[in-house]
Scaffold this motif. Sequence first.
Motif, PDB file in Angstrom:
ATOM      1  N   VAL B 124     -27.838  93.617  13.094  1.00  8.89           N
ATOM      2  CA  VAL B 124     -28.158  93.961  11.811  1.00  8.89           C
ATOM      3  C   VAL B 124     -27.849  95.367  11.345  1.00  8.89           C
ATOM      4  CG1 VAL B 124     -30.263  94.050  10.589  1.00  8.89           C
ATOM      5  CG2 VAL B 124     -30.136  92.066  11.886  1.00  8.89           C
ATOM      6  N   GLY B 125     -27.226  95.413  10.029  1.00 11.68           N
ATOM      7  CA  GLY B 125     -26.997  96.952   9.505  1.00 11.68           C
ATOM      8  C   GLY B 125     -25.666  97.202  10.056  1.00 11.68           C
ATOM      9  N   LYS B 126     -24.936  96.483  10.641  1.00 10.63           N
ATOM     10  CA  LYS B 126     -23.401  96.796  11.111  1.00 10.63           C
ATOM     11  C   LYS B 126     -22.468  95.667  10.618  1.00 10.63           C
ATOM     12  CE  LYS B 126     -23.633 100.280  14.618  1.00 10.63           C
ATOM     13  NZ  LYS B 126     -23.161 100.524  15.814  1.00 10.63           N
ATOM     14  N   GLY B 127     -22.583  94.362  11.292  1.00 11.03           N
ATOM     15  CA  GLY B 127     -21.749  93.492  10.806  1.00 11.03           C
ATOM     16  C   GLY B 127     -22.134  92.259  11.506  1.00 11.03           C
ATOM     17  N   THR B 128     -21.015  91.267  11.489  1.00  9.98           N
ATOM     18  CA  THR B 128     -20.856  89.867  12.064  1.00  9.98           C
ATOM     19  C   THR B 128     -19.422  89.828  12.507  1.00  9.98           C
ATOM     20  OG1 THR B 128     -22.500  89.098  10.617  1.00  9.98           O
ATOM     21  CG2 THR B 128     -21.398  87.360  11.545  1.00  9.98           C
ATOM     22  N   HIS B 129     -19.371  89.133  13.883  1.00  5.03           N
ATOM     23  CA  HIS B 129     -18.089  88.700  14.358  1.00  5.03           C
ATOM     24  C   HIS B 129     -17.891  87.277  14.802  1.00  5.03           C
ATOM     25  CE1 HIS B 129     -14.687  89.112  17.241  1.00  5.03           C
ATOM     26  NE2 HIS B 129     -15.170  88.488  17.858  1.00  5.03           N
ATOM     27  N   LEU B 130     -16.925  86.586  14.284  1.00 11.59           N
ATOM     28  CA  LEU B 130     -16.842  85.095  14.468  1.00 11.59           C
ATOM     29  C   LEU B 130     -15.328  85.117  15.060  1.00 11.59           C
ATOM     30  CD1 LEU B 130     -17.236  83.139  10.768  1.00 11.59           C
ATOM     31  CD2 LEU B 130     -18.928  83.967  12.763  1.00 11.59           C
ATOM     32  N   GLU B 131     -15.589  84.011  16.191  1.00 11.69           N
ATOM     33  CA  GLU B 131     -14.314  83.872  16.695  1.00 11.69           C
ATOM     34  C   GLU B 131     -14.214  82.123  16.557  1.00 11.69           C
ATOM     35  OE1 GLU B 131     -13.923  87.054  20.083  1.00 11.69           O
ATOM     36  OE2 GLU B 131     -13.136  85.119  20.608  1.00 11.69           O
ATOM     37  N   ILE B 132     -12.928  81.839  16.198  1.00 10.74           N
ATOM     38  CA  ILE B 132     -12.707  80.089  16.043  1.00 10.74           C
ATOM     39  C   ILE B 132     -11.330  80.000  16.495  1.00 10.74           C
ATOM     40  CG2 ILE B 132     -12.166  78.626  14.039  1.00 10.74           C
ATOM     41  CD1 ILE B 132     -13.396  80.877  12.023  1.00 10.74           C
ATOM     42  N   LEU B 133     -11.576  79.098  17.403  1.00 11.96           N
ATOM     43  CA  LEU B 133     -10.321  78.491  18.222  1.00 11.96           C
ATOM     44  C   LEU B 133      -9.883  76.908  17.898  1.00 11.96           C
ATOM     45  CD1 LEU B 133      -9.105  79.451  21.647  1.00 11.96           C
ATOM     46  CD2 LEU B 133      -9.292  77.031  21.248  1.00 11.96           C
ATOM     47  N   VAL B 134      -8.604  76.964  17.278  1.00 12.07           N
ATOM     48  CA  VAL B 134      -8.568  75.424  17.089  1.00 12.07           C
ATOM     49  C   VAL B 134      -7.169  75.139  17.946  1.00 12.07           C
ATOM     50  CG1 VAL B 134      -7.611  73.849  15.510  1.00 12.07           C
ATOM     51  CG2 VAL B 134      -9.253  75.493  14.779  1.00 12.07           C
ATOM     52  N   ASN B 135      -7.107  74.051  18.665  1.00  7.93           N
ATOM     53  CA  ASN B 135      -5.985  73.755  19.551  1.00  7.93           C
ATOM     54  C   ASN B 135      -5.111  73.155  18.500  1.00  7.93           C
ATOM     55  OD1 ASN B 135      -6.869  74.147  22.073  1.00  7.93           O
ATOM     56  ND2 ASN B 135      -8.340  72.469  21.882  1.00  7.93           N
ATOM     57  N   LEU B 136      -3.564  73.482  18.478  1.00  6.94           N
ATOM     58  CA  LEU B 136      -2.638  73.117  17.876  1.00  6.94           C
ATOM     59  C   LEU B 136      -2.075  71.561  17.994  1.00  6.94           C
ATOM     60  CD1 LEU B 136      -1.006  76.452  17.285  1.00  6.94           C
ATOM     61  CD2 LEU B 136      -2.696  75.352  15.812  1.00  6.94           C
ATOM     62  N   LYS B 137      -2.252  71.150  19.117  1.00  7.63           N
ATOM     63  CA  LYS B 137      -1.640  69.760  19.535  1.00  7.63           C
ATOM     64  C   LYS B 137      -2.430  68.721  19.278  1.00  7.63           C
ATOM     65  CE  LYS B 137       1.853  71.860  22.208  1.00  7.63           C
ATOM     66  NZ  LYS B 137       2.850  72.089  21.704  1.00  7.63           N
ATOM     67  N   VAL B 138      -1.992  67.733  18.803  1.00  6.47           N
ATOM     68  CA  VAL B 138      -2.661  66.297  18.435  1.00  6.47           C
ATOM     69  C   VAL B 138      -3.157  65.751  19.625  1.00  6.47           C
ATOM     70  CG1 VAL B 138      -2.641  64.118  17.210  1.00  6.47           C
ATOM     71  CG2 VAL B 138      -1.346  66.031  16.344  1.00  6.47           C
ATOM     72  N   THR B 139      -4.538  65.689  19.807  1.00  6.40           N
ATOM     73  CA  THR B 139      -4.818  64.906  21.122  1.00  6.40           C
ATOM     74  C   THR B 139      -5.152  63.221  20.826  1.00  6.40           C
ATOM     75  OG1 THR B 139      -7.196  65.467  20.585  1.00  6.40           O
ATOM     76  CG2 THR B 139      -5.894  66.844  22.236  1.00  6.40           C
TER      77      THR B 139
END
Lengths: 114, 139
Positions: B124-139
Amino acid sequence: MKLEELVGHVGGNVICCKEGLNKEVEYAFASDLMSDVLTLKNENLVLITGLANIQAVRTAEMSDLSAIIFVRNKRVSEDMIRLAQENGIVLIEYPGTMFRLSGMLYNLGVKPVY
Amino acid sequence: MNFEFKVLGGDFVRAGNASSQVKKILKQLNVDASIIKRIVVALYEGEVNIVAHAYSGVIKVNIDTERILLMLDDSGPGIPDIGLAMQPGFSTASPIVREMGFGAGMGLPNIKDNSDEFSISSEVGKGTHLEILVNLKVT
């Protein structure tokens, strides 16, 4: 149904990217909320909206939508046309309400998402 | 492959530029269209969140043959209750954001839904961090 056939039935003014009129339409989704549009997984989907701004076109770009039909006589801006041209998204202006157009598409056999 | 994009809070005209660039890159890399859609929808939601809620932000993109990692860091008010923010339908968006077609409280849940791995932290008062990982191979 091809998008061209759909436009032939309901009317409306194709503003840009006429080359995309040969795309297939299977589903339609009517919303002014792009947050809801971004949750859809369907392909061959046309968006019916009264939200005539650049983010409607951006949403179509990210969601791989083939076309947007702007209802209630909303006008498409030059910025929107430029972005649609970059991504091959058909933009159509329609003078009637969202309810009228949704009813017409439903009668033509275009499916709801859920 | 690494890319970096700057995002300005309140700039709804350019909101989506970074996501659009990433989509072009992934197309050039011949990533499957359904996977590209998941990645760019998640990224676009995150980009719009920065524009809607923060003062500024940076999006870092790391791509290898197996997966894409998106890191979104913003300077902004932060999120006091992440559990609440993750609930579908909860939103603190302003009327201006809602006029742009957003602020339905679907953004963060939709990002998670489109990710293979997702994490969020905020101060709060500083910011937000998101990490999104997506595999690129079709499973």
